[in-house]
Scaffold this motif. Structure first.
Motif: not given
Length: 55
Positions: A6-12
């Motif tokens: 989830h954190s990575h998706s939000a970052y992208i």
């Protein structure tokens, strides 16, 4: 709850939405190429672009 996915998706998503708008148009590319063929230096071209474009 924290998840790496989830954190990575939000970052992208943030990264993709913050990309600057492309400023290089076909017309500008042509002008730059012409000035380079006229032996203008990159510094001269950059200075000329600052003078022509409003800030």
């Amino acid at each position: 709850m924290y998840t790496a996915e989830h954190s990575h998706s939000a970052y992208i998503a943030r990264l993709m939405s913050s990309r600057p708008v492309e400023r290089l148009t076909a017309e500008l590319a042509f002008e730059l190429e012409e000035k380079l063929h006229q032996t203008w230096s990159p510094e001269q071209i950059a200075g000329d672009q600052v003078c022509e474009s409003p800030c």
